[in-house]
Structure formats: C-alpha cells, structure tokens
Design a protein around this motif. Structure first.
Motif, short mmCIF file in Angstrom:
data_model
loop_
_atom_site.label_atom_id
_atom_site.label_comp_id
_atom_site.label_asym_id
_atom_site.label_seq_id
_atom_site.Cartn_x
_atom_site.Cartn_y
_atom_site.Cartn_z
N ASP A 16 0.81 -1.22 0.00
CA ASP A 16 0.00 0.00 0.00
C ASP A 16 0.84 1.27 0.00
N ALA A 17 2.14 1.14 -0.26
CA ALA A 17 3.05 2.28 -0.43
C ALA A 17 4.09 1.87 -1.46
N PRO A 18 4.76 2.84 -2.10
CA PRO A 18 5.76 2.49 -3.11
C PRO A 18 6.89 1.61 -2.54
N VAL A 19 7.46 0.77 -3.40
CA VAL A 19 8.63 -0.03 -3.06
C VAL A 19 9.81 0.58 -3.80
N TYR A 20 10.88 0.87 -3.06
CA TYR A 20 12.01 1.59 -3.61
C TYR A 20 13.23 0.68 -3.80
N ILE A 21 13.93 0.87 -4.93
CA ILE A 21 15.24 0.24 -5.14
C ILE A 21 16.29 0.98 -4.32
N ASP A 22 16.24 2.30 -4.37
CA ASP A 22 17.09 3.18 -3.58
C ASP A 22 16.29 4.46 -3.39
N PRO A 23 16.81 5.44 -2.63
CA PRO A 23 16.00 6.63 -2.33
C PRO A 23 15.47 7.38 -3.54
N ASN A 24 16.10 7.20 -4.72
CA ASN A 24 15.69 7.96 -5.89
C ASN A 24 15.01 7.14 -6.98
N ASN A 25 14.84 5.83 -6.74
CA ASN A 25 14.31 4.97 -7.79
C ASN A 25 13.24 4.04 -7.24
N ILE A 26 12.01 4.17 -7.80
CA ILE A 26 10.89 3.33 -7.38
C ILE A 26 10.86 2.05 -8.21
N LEU A 27 10.69 0.94 -7.53
CA LEU A 27 10.52 -0.34 -8.24
C LEU A 27 9.08 -0.47 -8.71
N VAL A 28 8.13 -0.35 -7.78
CA VAL A 28 6.70 -0.35 -8.13
C VAL A 28 5.99 0.70 -7.29
N GLN A 29 4.92 1.26 -7.84
CA GLN A 29 4.13 2.24 -7.13
C GLN A 29 3.22 1.56 -6.10
N ALA A 30 2.62 2.36 -5.23
CA ALA A 30 1.65 1.84 -4.27
C ALA A 30 0.51 1.14 -5.01
N LYS A 31 0.10 -0.03 -4.50
CA LYS A 31 -1.02 -0.82 -5.04
C LYS A 31 -0.78 -1.31 -6.46
N GLN A 32 0.49 -1.37 -6.87
CA GLN A 32 0.86 -1.93 -8.18
C GLN A 32 1.43 -3.32 -7.97
N GLU A 33 0.97 -4.28 -8.76
CA GLU A 33 1.44 -5.65 -8.60
C GLU A 33 2.91 -5.79 -8.96
N LEU A 34 3.62 -6.54 -8.15
CA LEU A 34 5.01 -6.89 -8.44
C LEU A 34 5.01 -8.01 -9.47
N THR A 35 5.83 -7.90 -10.50
CA THR A 35 5.87 -8.93 -11.55
C THR A 35 7.15 -9.74 -11.46
N GLN A 36 7.14 -10.88 -12.15
CA GLN A 36 8.35 -11.70 -12.20
C GLN A 36 9.49 -10.93 -12.87
N LYS A 37 9.14 -10.11 -13.87
CA LYS A 37 10.15 -9.32 -14.56
C LYS A 37 10.83 -8.34 -13.60
N ASP A 38 10.04 -7.74 -12.69
CA ASP A 38 10.62 -6.84 -11.68
C ASP A 38 11.64 -7.58 -10.81
#
Length: 400
Positions: A16-38
């Motif tokens: 329910d909140a963004p997932v971050y790779i590092d402080p400046n790069n979002i992996l997925v947004q809030a409520k966005q499904e994580l994919t195998q490609k991610d």
C-alpha cells in the motif's frame, strides 16, 4: 522504511506504499502488482534488498516461468539513432579529437598548483592569476567539449594525491554548476574555490594522507583542522577573497549539522561549499588510497545517495545525480544482452537509462566503429552491473 529481501519477493505481491530500489528509484508504485520481470531485474542487478513504508495488501500469485529458469539468450541490440544518441556521437568525436591536448593541460595544471602550494607553504608570493587561469581554462574545456569530464578521471594530473584530487573535484564541480545553469564567471569561482579547498592539507604531514592503516584519534583530529588552516592560509597568505576562501572552511560541513569545523547546517553553509561536499566525496571514492582500491563510479554514487540528506543538500544531490546518472559518465557497464558499454550520456529523469557507447558485443568482441545505444529507446534492455576495465577487457586509455 523497512527492508524487504529480494529472495522473499513473489510475483503478484501488492503493497500500500511504493517499493524503492534506492531513495531515488521506485521499483513499483503503491497498489501496483510486483511482476516476475521486476524480480528478475533486481536479481540481475545484484540487488538484495528493497525498501517500503507500506504493508503487504495482496499475497503472491502463481509465478510464471522466470527468465532465470530458461536457456533463451537475450537478443543483442544494434546502434540507436535517437536525437540524443546522434548529439552525443558528435560530442564524443570532439572528445576523441581533443583528449590528448586535454591530457597535457591537466599535467600543466598539476604543475602550476604544485608550484603555488609550495610558495604558499613557504609564505612566498602566491600567484593568484596563474590559478585563476586554470579555473578559466577548465571551465572552457567543459563548455566546449562536455564529454571531457569522462577523460578527466583517467588522465595523470600530479604525483601529489592532494593536487590530483583537487583538479578532479573541480572538474565535477564545474559539471554540476553547468547543470545548475551557473554563468561562466560563477563557474570560474566554483572551480577556483574547489582547486584551493584542501590547501590546509598541505600544512599537515603527508603520512596522514598516505597511511596504510587506520588513523589514530589524534591523527583524525589533526585532519579535522585542515579546513580552518586552509581558510586562514587563503585569506592571509594567498589573499584569496573571503567568498571563495569560505569553501575551504566549510567543505566538510554536513547538511544535517554534524560536520566540522563549525557544525553548520542547511542554508548556513555556503552553496559552493555544499557543492564541494558532494564532489569532494564523490571524486575521493574514485581515487585509489593506500588502504583501499578505487571504487567504481556506480559504487561512489550509490554511497552518496545512501547518505542522502544527512550530509548533502538534497537539491544539489539530485542535480548531481541528474547530470552524472546512477551509472555515472565514464562508467563501464554490462547489459542484459551481454554487450558492454561506456556511459556517455545521463538522463536526469531516468538515471538508470543512460546513453552508451557500445564497446564489446555479446561475444566480447570490440566494435569496429562508433556505435551508440540510448536505453530510453530500448526499454527491453537494462543494465546488469557496473564493471571495471579489468573485468571488461576494455582499455579506456587506448580505446576511448
């Protein structure tokens, strides 16, 4: 923020909140499904943890077959013809034509600084004009041949590591100031202040700089005196104006107030000193020390970002990331296709999608001519990792 192990991530997870790779790069947004490609992407980058302040709101689904479980080889990509790639092709040609002259100028800059620091330590007449000419020349170099910033790191400046560091930091400082749209006179001031910021180190025993072991507490305390020593030297002996000498005094101050010598914070620190804090730390990491090897540019940038607003002005840090990239200019990287490239262009909006000069094909063979790849154009291709010259088999001094 809490850390999540990449090994525990599953396709279909939703937070329910963004997932971050590092402080400046979002992996997925809030409520966005994580994919195998991610997940595959994180594994190929060698990233072990991500961060989120959110909670898991949807469990994983049955995972599709991962590309890690197949034997299909990625398809190599050919050269880009985007406007950005074509522009950088022209600038790269300029770099190749001028880099020998630039190499010679860097060595001359080193000699001039060495002579003047010797005069300063002997309390003889410091030649302000000769150092000012270096500043003017460096600014002109970076304006006329923007990619010269790549060559600066690989060329000899001086056998004195303090002088070599000053010139490298000044190059990155001018590059940052240019991205901030500073005027040329202002950039010359930035350059001059960076060339002189470590003047105080020249009054300390060189052993403190070249020690192969951890410094004792009294040695660390001695190093912490160099900003004030340098400031007084520049004001009293070199007759440098206070607005420039203040960078020597404040370049070790931290944005959160935990630096030295005065414990200043935020806007209390001069803007050129805040710039100096960033480029000083970045360039120092790229330089070999007796107690450690030089770090790759990607590692240096990652370390800067990990400290974030604790030590650095966040606006200036974002500008530095924007003009250098997460894989900074001059980095060698391996692509998901197996090709190897040299980063020659940064994308301020997408720091992980630079423009590359392709150096090796998927069979590790060199390209016969200049080929450029804009990763904004080839979204299916991504960077696997940063690599050294030794790992890549690329000799940048010969092949640039």
């Amino acid at each position: 923020m809490r850390k999540l192990k990449v090994a525990q991530l599953k396709p279909g997870m939703v937070f329910d909140a963004p997932v971050y790779i590092d402080p400046n790069n979002i992996l997925v947004q809030a409520k966005q499904e994580l994919t195998q490609k991610d997940i595959d992407r994180l594994k190929k980058w060698g990233i072990e943890d991500v961060e989120t302040s959110g909670q898991l709101v949807q469990e994983s689904k049955a995972a599709p077959v991962s590309e890690f479980d197949t034997k299909e080889e990625p398809t190599p990509v050919s050269a880009s013809f985007s406007a950005e790639a074509l522009r950088l092709h022209s600038e790269y040609e300029q770099l190749r034509k001028t880099r020998n002259q630039f190499r010679n100028r860097l060595a001359e800059y080193g000699k001039t600084l060495e002579q003047n620091w010797k005069l300063l330590n002997e309390k003889k007449q410091f030649d302000n004009q000769s150092v000012l000419k270096i500043s003017q020349s460096l600014v002109e170099d970076i304006f006329s041949v923007p990619l010269i910033i790549i060559a600066a790191r690989y060329n000899y400046v001086s056998s004195n590591p303090i002088i070599a560091h000053a010139v490298h930091a000044a190059c990155y400082g001018v590059h940052l100031g240019k991205a901030l749209n500073f005027s040329r006179p202002r950039l010359q001031e930035v350059c001059l202040s960076l060339l002189l910021m470590d003047s105080g180190m020249t009054r300390l025993p060189m052993d403190l700089y070249t020690s192969k072991t951890d410094l004792e507490d009294h040695e660390k305390n001695a190093i912490r005196t160099h900003p004030l020593i340098g400031y007084k030297m520049l004001l009293n002996d070199a007759r440098v104006k206070a607005s420039l000498a203040v960078v020597a005094l404040q370049h070790q101050e931290s944005f959160n107030g935990k630096g030295y010598p005065q414990g200043l914070s935020g806007g209390q620190i001069d803007v050129m000193a805040r710039m100096a804090r960033i480029v000083d730390t970045y360039s120092a990491q790229l330089e070999e020390r007796p107690y450690r090897e030089a770090k790759l540019p990607y590692e240096a940038m990652k370390n800067l970002l990990s400290l974030g607003t604790e030590q650095y002005d966040p606006k200036l840090l974002r500008a530095f990331l924007g003009c250098m990239g997460m894989y900074p200019l001059g980095s060698l990287i391996e692509l998901s296709t197996g090709q190897i490239g040299l980063v020659v262009g940064a994308n301020a909006e997408k720091p992980l999608r630079p423009v590359l000069r392709l150096m090796r094909d998927e069979k590790n063979l060199p390209y016969s001519g200049l080929s450029f790849l804009d990763l904004m154009e080839y979204t299916q291709v991504y960077i696997v990792r940063a690599i050294s010259e030794k790992e890549s088999g690329v000799d940048l001094e010969q092949e640039m």
